[in-house]
Design an enzyme around this catalytic site. Structure first.
Site, PDB file in Angstrom:
ATOM      1  N   ASN A   8      -3.548  15.364 -74.295  1.00  0.00           N
ATOM      2  CA  ASN A   8      -2.604  16.609 -73.908  1.00  0.00           C
ATOM      3  C   ASN A   8      -2.506  17.828 -73.723  1.00  0.00           C
ATOM      4  O   ASN A   8      -3.573  18.683 -74.213  1.00  0.00           O
ATOM      5  CB  ASN A   8      -1.917  16.328 -75.599  1.00  0.00           C
ATOM      6  CG  ASN A   8      -0.490  17.441 -75.860  1.00  0.00           C
ATOM      7  OD1 ASN A   8       0.582  17.775 -74.599  1.00  0.00           O
ATOM      8  ND2 ASN A   8      -0.209  17.517 -76.343  1.00  0.00           N
ATOM      9  N   TRP A   9      -2.189  17.483 -72.253  1.00  0.00           N
ATOM     10  CA  TRP A   9      -2.372  19.120 -71.305  1.00  0.00           C
ATOM     11  C   TRP A   9      -1.432  20.034 -71.415  1.00  0.00           C
ATOM     12  O   TRP A   9      -1.912  21.057 -71.333  1.00  0.00           O
ATOM     13  CB  TRP A   9      -2.382  18.582 -70.094  1.00  0.00           C
ATOM     14  CG  TRP A   9      -4.031  18.530 -69.555  1.00  0.00           C
ATOM     15  CD1 TRP A   9      -4.679  17.777 -70.085  1.00  0.00           C
ATOM     16  CD2 TRP A   9      -3.818  17.979 -68.102  1.00  0.00           C
ATOM     17  NE1 TRP A   9      -5.928  16.869 -69.592  1.00  0.00           N
ATOM     18  CE2 TRP A   9      -5.597  17.798 -68.067  1.00  0.00           C
ATOM     19  CE3 TRP A   9      -3.654  17.890 -66.283  1.00  0.00           C
ATOM     20  CZ2 TRP A   9      -5.920  17.162 -67.212  1.00  0.00           C
ATOM     21  CZ3 TRP A   9      -4.403  18.167 -65.943  1.00  0.00           C
ATOM     22  CH2 TRP A   9      -5.859  17.423 -65.528  1.00  0.00           C
ATOM     23  N   LYS A  10      -0.228  19.500 -71.922  1.00  0.00           N
ATOM     24  CA  LYS A  10       0.417  21.014 -72.714  1.00  0.00           C
ATOM     25  C   LYS A  10       1.362  21.203 -71.634  1.00  0.00           C
ATOM     26  O   LYS A  10       0.535  21.051 -70.329  1.00  0.00           O
ATOM     27  CB  LYS A  10       0.045  22.016 -73.331  1.00  0.00           C
ATOM     28  CG  LYS A  10      -0.542  21.636 -74.245  1.00  0.00           C
ATOM     29  CD  LYS A  10      -0.970  22.233 -75.805  1.00  0.00           C
ATOM     30  CE  LYS A  10      -1.296  21.613 -76.921  1.00  0.00           C
ATOM     31  NZ  LYS A  10      -1.624  22.049 -77.993  1.00  0.00           N
ATOM     32  N   HIS A  92       6.005  16.342 -80.644  1.00  0.00           N
ATOM     33  CA  HIS A  92       4.833  17.228 -81.306  1.00  0.00           C
ATOM     34  C   HIS A  92       5.212  18.579 -81.755  1.00  0.00           C
ATOM     35  O   HIS A  92       6.024  18.775 -81.814  1.00  0.00           O
ATOM     36  CB  HIS A  92       4.110  17.018 -79.579  1.00  0.00           C
ATOM     37  CG  HIS A  92       2.714  18.141 -79.876  1.00  0.00           C
ATOM     38  ND1 HIS A  92       2.794  19.754 -80.635  1.00  0.00           N
ATOM     39  CD2 HIS A  92       1.216  18.056 -79.908  1.00  0.00           C
ATOM     40  CE1 HIS A  92       1.461  19.610 -80.209  1.00  0.00           C
ATOM     41  NE2 HIS A  92       1.015  19.047 -79.868  1.00  0.00           N
ATOM     42  N   GLU A  94       4.683  21.645 -81.277  1.00  0.00           N
ATOM     43  CA  GLU A  94       5.474  22.841 -80.715  1.00  0.00           C
ATOM     44  C   GLU A  94       6.663  22.183 -80.013  1.00  0.00           C
ATOM     45  O   GLU A  94       7.976  23.201 -79.995  1.00  0.00           O
ATOM     46  CB  GLU A  94       4.047  22.732 -79.576  1.00  0.00           C
ATOM     47  CG  GLU A  94       2.864  23.103 -80.087  1.00  0.00           C
ATOM     48  CD  GLU A  94       1.677  23.156 -79.694  1.00  0.00           C
ATOM     49  OE1 GLU A  94       2.001  22.283 -78.494  1.00  0.00           O
ATOM     50  OE2 GLU A  94       0.727  23.211 -79.186  1.00  0.00           O
ATOM     51  N   GLU A 162      -0.938  15.319 -86.897  1.00  0.00           N
ATOM     52  CA  GLU A 162      -2.123  16.050 -86.517  1.00  0.00           C
ATOM     53  C   GLU A 162      -1.700  17.792 -87.863  1.00  0.00           C
ATOM     54  O   GLU A 162      -0.185  18.633 -87.609  1.00  0.00           O
ATOM     55  CB  GLU A 162      -1.659  16.979 -85.331  1.00  0.00           C
ATOM     56  CG  GLU A 162      -1.551  15.655 -83.896  1.00  0.00           C
ATOM     57  CD  GLU A 162      -1.444  16.185 -82.786  1.00  0.00           C
ATOM     58  OE1 GLU A 162      -2.111  16.367 -82.037  1.00  0.00           O
ATOM     59  OE2 GLU A 162      -0.419  16.946 -82.588  1.00  0.00           O
ATOM     60  N   GLY A 168      -4.943  23.821 -81.840  1.00  0.00           N
ATOM     61  CA  GLY A 168      -5.131  24.721 -80.942  1.00  0.00           C
ATOM     62  C   GLY A 168      -6.349  26.440 -82.146  1.00  0.00           C
ATOM     63  O   GLY A 168      -5.911  27.303 -81.397  1.00  0.00           O
ATOM     64  N   SER A 207      -7.695  20.670 -82.958  1.00  0.00           N
ATOM     65  CA  SER A 207      -9.217  21.037 -83.002  1.00  0.00           C
ATOM     66  C   SER A 207     -10.147  19.789 -82.502  1.00  0.00           C
ATOM     67  O   SER A 207     -11.589  19.799 -83.151  1.00  0.00           O
ATOM     68  CB  SER A 207      -9.572  21.878 -84.088  1.00  0.00           C
ATOM     69  OG  SER A 207      -8.409  23.293 -83.784  1.00  0.00           O
ATOM     70  N   GLY A 228      -5.979  18.445 -77.492  1.00  0.00           N
ATOM     71  CA  GLY A 228      -5.217  19.527 -76.776  1.00  0.00           C
ATOM     72  C   GLY A 228      -6.322  19.999 -75.832  1.00  0.00           C
ATOM     73  O   GLY A 228      -6.631  19.440 -74.505  1.00  0.00           O
ATOM     74  N   GLY A 229      -6.376  20.771 -75.626  1.00  0.00           N
ATOM     75  CA  GLY A 229      -7.825  21.623 -75.528  1.00  0.00           C
ATOM     76  C   GLY A 229      -8.694  20.881 -74.956  1.00  0.00           C
ATOM     77  O   GLY A 229      -8.933  20.697 -73.967  1.00  0.00           O
TER      78      GLY A 229
HETATM   79  C1  PEP Z   1      -2.603  19.124 -79.704  1.00  0.00           C
HETATM   80  O1  PEP Z   1      -2.150  19.596 -78.778  1.00  0.00           O
HETATM   81  O2  PEP Z   1      -1.415  17.905 -80.021  1.00  0.00           O
HETATM   82  C2  PEP Z   1      -3.661  19.189 -80.659  1.00  0.00           C
HETATM   83  C3  PEP Z   1      -4.077  18.463 -81.589  1.00  0.00           C
HETATM   84  O3  PEP Z   1      -4.883  20.268 -79.400  1.00  0.00           O
HETATM   85  P1  PEP Z   1      -5.876  21.136 -79.714  1.00  0.00           P
HETATM   86  O4  PEP Z   1      -6.662  20.281 -79.443  1.00  0.00           O
HETATM   87  O5  PEP Z   1      -6.456  21.829 -78.800  1.00  0.00           O
HETATM   88  O6  PEP Z   1      -5.949  21.572 -81.844  1.00  0.00           O
END
Ligand code: PEP
Length: 247
Positions: A8-10, A92, A94, A162, A168, A207, A228-229
């Protein structure tokens, strides 16, 4: 079941960032799991073109519940499919936090995704406060019950669990906590979709990085990850894909 490494590039990335796709495909040309990146909608077409002929699938990060209409700034599921998306992330944390999305809305969006031929990746997870007071299983049960659309099958639904406090932050639950939640989710999903639950991918998210991927993927009922990241760079995402392929 074929496991899924989803990124997920957000709200990150421009066309210059598509070099990452070239590097990822060079590192993982034939992974032993499904591989998906969900860039911002502005990049779906270009990433689809960059991925053509490869094993990489491209997804979106949200869709509207309606197939068209007067909804300035929104994107409908058929538009995302037309641009090249095969999957869409929905609910999500967010979006639940930034846009106040409810389970009912996530469910309606998921129905729209299925109608457009997209795979719906429905996200759920508890906040840190909810975990601290022992509400984790109640919260994710309510989110699951409220968000899974009619017509869901193992082929068109993925669940991403999640913990909000792990997204994050660099923090992850203990392996025992992940195992408990995923085992619970598998059983709960069976009450909604019956035998399809056994084949429905349950992703862990929060993470995930190259250093912790293998131990998480070794857990029962963890069928991949939503990342994500660490999905923004090939040097981080490729080892995660490799760990899932080996799991
Ligand atoms: C996400 O955005 O769904 C996520 C899990 O982010 P990260 O891996 O950066 O915690």
């Amino acid at each position: 079941m074929r496991k899924l490494a989803a990124g997920n590039w957000k709200m990150n990335g421009t066309r210059a960032g598509l070099d990452m796709v070239t590097a990822l495909l060079a590192a993982q040309p034939n992974p032993g799991c499904d591989m998906l990146l969900c860039p911002p909608a502005t990049l779906i077409s270009a990433m689809t073109a960059a991925a053509r002929g490869s094993r990489l699938m491209v997804g979106a990060q949200d869709c509207h519940a309606k197939p068209s209409g007067a909804h300035t700034g929104d994107l409908a599921a058929p538009m995302l499919a037309d641009a090249g998306a095969t999957h869409v992330i929905l609910g999500h944390s967010e979006r639940r936090a930034d846009h106040g999305e409810t389970d009912d809305q996530v469910c309606a969006k998921a129905e729209a995704a299925l109608a457009a031929g997209l795979v719906a990746i429905v996200c759920l997870g508890e906040t840190e406060d909810q975990r601290d007071v022992g509400q984790t299983l109640d919260v994710i049960a309510a989110q699951l019950d409220g968000s899974v659309p009619a017509g869901a099958t193992a082929a068109n639904l993925v669940i991403a669990c999640e913990p909000v406090w792990a997204i994050g932050t660099g923090r992850t639950p203990t392996l025992a906590q992940i195992a408990e939640v995923h085992g619970f989710l598998r059983a709960r999903l069976a009450t909604l979709v019956g035998v399809a639950a056994a084949e429905t991918r349950l992703l862990y998210g929060g993470s995930v990085k190259p250093g912790n991927a293998a131990e998480i993927f070794a857990l029962p009922h963890v069928d991949g990850a939503l990342v994500g990241g660490a999905s923004l760079k090939a040097e981080d995402f490729a080892p995660i894909v490799a760990a899932l392929s080996a799991a």
